[in-house]
Scaffold this motif. Structure first.
Motif, PDB file in Angstrom:
ATOM      1  N   PRO A  36     -14.316  41.116  80.699  1.00  0.00           N
ATOM      2  CA  PRO A  36     -14.799  42.323  80.007  1.00  0.00           C
ATOM      3  C   PRO A  36     -14.569  42.260  78.499  1.00  0.00           C
ATOM      4  N   THR A  37     -15.316  43.048  77.797  1.00  0.00           N
ATOM      5  CA  THR A  37     -15.174  43.153  76.350  1.00  0.00           C
ATOM      6  C   THR A  37     -14.859  44.594  76.003  1.00  0.00           C
ATOM      7  N   ILE A  38     -13.891  44.787  75.109  1.00  0.00           N
ATOM      8  CA  ILE A  38     -13.566  46.142  74.664  1.00  0.00           C
ATOM      9  C   ILE A  38     -13.673  46.183  73.146  1.00  0.00           C
ATOM     10  N   SER A  39     -13.753  47.368  72.594  1.00  0.00           N
ATOM     11  CA  SER A  39     -13.873  47.501  71.139  1.00  0.00           C
ATOM     12  C   SER A  39     -12.740  48.338  70.578  1.00  0.00           C
ATOM     13  N   PHE A  40     -12.265  47.920  69.431  1.00  0.00           N
ATOM     14  CA  PHE A  40     -11.289  48.703  68.679  1.00  0.00           C
ATOM     15  C   PHE A  40     -11.974  49.193  67.413  1.00  0.00           C
ATOM     16  N   ILE A  41     -11.827  50.467  67.118  1.00  0.00           N
ATOM     17  CA  ILE A  41     -12.405  51.022  65.903  1.00  0.00           C
ATOM     18  C   ILE A  41     -11.293  51.243  64.888  1.00  0.00           C
ATOM     19  N   HIS A  42     -11.434  50.587  63.750  1.00  0.00           N
ATOM     20  CA  HIS A  42     -10.430  50.708  62.691  1.00  0.00           C
ATOM     21  C   HIS A  42     -10.584  52.034  61.962  1.00  0.00           C
ATOM     22  N   ARG A  43      -9.572  52.377  61.190  1.00  0.00           N
ATOM     23  CA  ARG A  43      -9.597  53.640  60.454  1.00  0.00           C
ATOM     24  C   ARG A  43     -10.764  53.721  59.483  1.00  0.00           C
ATOM     25  N   ASP A  44     -11.208  52.576  58.971  1.00  0.00           N
ATOM     26  CA  ASP A  44     -12.315  52.589  58.016  1.00  0.00           C
ATOM     27  C   ASP A  44     -13.670  52.625  58.722  1.00  0.00           C
ATOM     28  N   GLY A  45     -13.650  52.708  60.045  1.00  0.00           N
ATOM     29  CA  GLY A  45     -14.896  52.823  60.792  1.00  0.00           C
ATOM     30  C   GLY A  45     -15.433  51.498  61.314  1.00  0.00           C
ATOM     31  N   ASN A  46     -14.872  50.401  60.814  1.00  0.00           N
ATOM     32  CA  ASN A  46     -15.308  49.101  61.327  1.00  0.00           C
ATOM     33  C   ASN A  46     -14.860  48.925  62.764  1.00  0.00           C
ATOM     34  N   SER A  47     -15.706  48.331  63.560  1.00  0.00           N
ATOM     35  CA  SER A  47     -15.291  48.102  64.927  1.00  0.00           C
ATOM     36  C   SER A  47     -15.206  46.606  65.199  1.00  0.00           C
ATOM     37  N   GLU A  48     -14.273  46.258  66.058  1.00  0.00           N
ATOM     38  CA  GLU A  48     -14.008  44.860  66.372  1.00  0.00           C
ATOM     39  C   GLU A  48     -14.082  44.696  67.880  1.00  0.00           C
ATOM     40  N   ARG A  49     -14.917  43.781  68.329  1.00  0.00           N
ATOM     41  CA  ARG A  49     -15.027  43.534  69.762  1.00  0.00           C
ATOM     42  C   ARG A  49     -14.064  42.436  70.170  1.00  0.00           C
ATOM     43  N   VAL A  50     -13.394  42.663  71.288  1.00  0.00           N
ATOM     44  CA  VAL A  50     -12.377  41.728  71.750  1.00  0.00           C
ATOM     45  C   VAL A  50     -12.632  41.399  73.220  1.00  0.00           C
ATOM     46  N   GLU A  51     -12.695  40.113  73.483  1.00  0.00           N
ATOM     47  CA  GLU A  51     -12.873  39.641  74.856  1.00  0.00           C
ATOM     48  C   GLU A  51     -11.535  39.745  75.585  1.00  0.00           C
ATOM     49  N   VAL A  52     -11.539  40.291  76.775  1.00  0.00           N
ATOM     50  CA  VAL A  52     -10.295  40.465  77.526  1.00  0.00           C
ATOM     51  C   VAL A  52     -10.314  39.576  78.763  1.00  0.00           C
ATOM     52  N   SER A  53      -9.229  38.833  78.970  1.00  0.00           N
ATOM     53  CA  SER A  53      -9.140  37.998  80.165  1.00  0.00           C
ATOM     54  C   SER A  53      -8.703  38.844  81.341  1.00  0.00           C
ATOM     55  N   ASP A  54      -8.934  38.309  82.512  1.00  0.00           N
ATOM     56  CA  ASP A  54      -8.579  38.994  83.741  1.00  0.00           C
ATOM     57  C   ASP A  54      -7.104  39.376  83.749  1.00  0.00           C
ATOM     58  N   GLY A  55      -6.810  40.619  84.021  1.00  0.00           N
ATOM     59  CA  GLY A  55      -5.425  41.044  84.170  1.00  0.00           C
ATOM     60  C   GLY A  55      -4.718  41.369  82.866  1.00  0.00           C
ATOM     61  N   GLU A  56      -5.384  41.165  81.746  1.00  0.00           N
ATOM     62  CA  GLU A  56      -4.744  41.462  80.464  1.00  0.00           C
ATOM     63  C   GLU A  56      -4.751  42.959  80.179  1.00  0.00           C
ATOM     64  N   SER A  57      -3.782  43.396  79.383  1.00  0.00           N
ATOM     65  CA  SER A  57      -3.819  44.776  78.899  1.00  0.00           C
ATOM     66  C   SER A  57      -4.626  44.788  77.599  1.00  0.00           C
ATOM     67  N   ALA A  58      -5.042  45.985  77.207  1.00  0.00           N
ATOM     68  CA  ALA A  58      -5.780  46.118  75.948  1.00  0.00           C
ATOM     69  C   ALA A  58      -4.919  45.607  74.795  1.00  0.00           C
ATOM     70  N   MET A  59      -3.611  45.892  74.844  1.00  0.00           N
ATOM     71  CA  MET A  59      -2.698  45.431  73.784  1.00  0.00           C
ATOM     72  C   MET A  59      -2.648  43.904  73.737  1.00  0.00           C
ATOM     73  N   GLN A  60      -2.519  43.259  74.887  1.00  0.00           N
ATOM     74  CA  GLN A  60      -2.432  41.782  74.904  1.00  0.00           C
ATOM     75  C   GLN A  60      -3.693  41.163  74.316  1.00  0.00           C
ATOM     76  N   ALA A  61      -4.839  41.714  74.667  1.00  0.00           N
ATOM     77  CA  ALA A  61      -6.090  41.186  74.132  1.00  0.00           C
ATOM     78  C   ALA A  61      -6.124  41.362  72.616  1.00  0.00           C
ATOM     79  N   ALA A  62      -5.671  42.521  72.149  1.00  0.00           N
ATOM     80  CA  ALA A  62      -5.685  42.796  70.710  1.00  0.00           C
ATOM     81  C   ALA A  62      -4.763  41.840  69.964  1.00  0.00           C
ATOM     82  N   THR A  63      -3.564  41.652  70.443  1.00  0.00           N
ATOM     83  CA  THR A  63      -2.616  40.794  69.718  1.00  0.00           C
ATOM     84  C   THR A  63      -3.054  39.331  69.791  1.00  0.00           C
TER      85      THR A  63
END
Ligand code: FES
Length: 106
Positions: free
Chosen positions: A1-28
Motif C-alpha cells: 500500500p501507499t500512504i501520503s503525509f501532508i506537510h505543514r506547508d501543504g506539500n504531500s509526500e507519498r510513501v510506499e509501505v511494506s507489509d506489516g509496517e506501521s505508518a511511522m516505520q514507513a515514514a522514518t
C-alpha cells in the motif's frame, strides 16, 4: 500500500509501505521530515503524532488506552483526529491513507 503525509506547508509526500509496517516505520524509512519517533514505536514518546485525514478517521481501528493517554502529552495540540503513527498498522485496506503532520513533535 501507499500512504501520503501532508506537510505543514501543504506539500504531500507519498510513501510506499511494506507489509506489516506501521505508518511511522514507513515514514522514518523514507527519511520523512516531521516524524521523530524517538521511542522507536513503543507508544512511549508521542513524537510520531499525526492528524488523520477526515475521510479516514472512521476507517482506522480504535486506539488502545496507552495511545490515548500518550496523546495527551503530545507537543502539538491534540485534536479529535490525532493518532500516534507508530500505532497505525498499514493493511491493504488502508491503501491511500492520508496523514497530516502536526506543527511540532517536541
Ligand atoms: Fe514513540 Fe510512536 S514512536 S510513540
Amino acid at each position: 500500500p501507499t500512504i501520503s503525509f501532508i506537510h505543514r506547508d501543504g506539500n504531500s509526500e507519498r510513501v510506499e509501505v511494506s507489509d506489516g509496517e506501521s505508518a511511522m516505520q514507513a515514514a522514518t524509512r523514507h527519511g520523512l521530515d516531521g516524524i521523530l519517533a524517538e521511542c522507536g514505536g513503543n507508544a512511549m514518546c508521542a513524537t510520531c503524532h499525526v492528524y488523520v485525514d477526515d475521510a479516514w478517521v472512521a476507517r482506522l481501528p480504535a486506539m488502545a488506552e496507552d495511545e490515548d493517554a500518550l496523546l495527551e502529552g503530545a507537543a502539538a495540540e491534540r485534536l479529535p483526529n490525532s493518532r500516534l503513527s507508530c500505532q497505525i498498522k498499514i493493511t491493504p485496506e488502508l491503501d491511500g491513507l492520508v496523514l497530516r503532520l502536526p506543527e511540532r513533535q517536541v
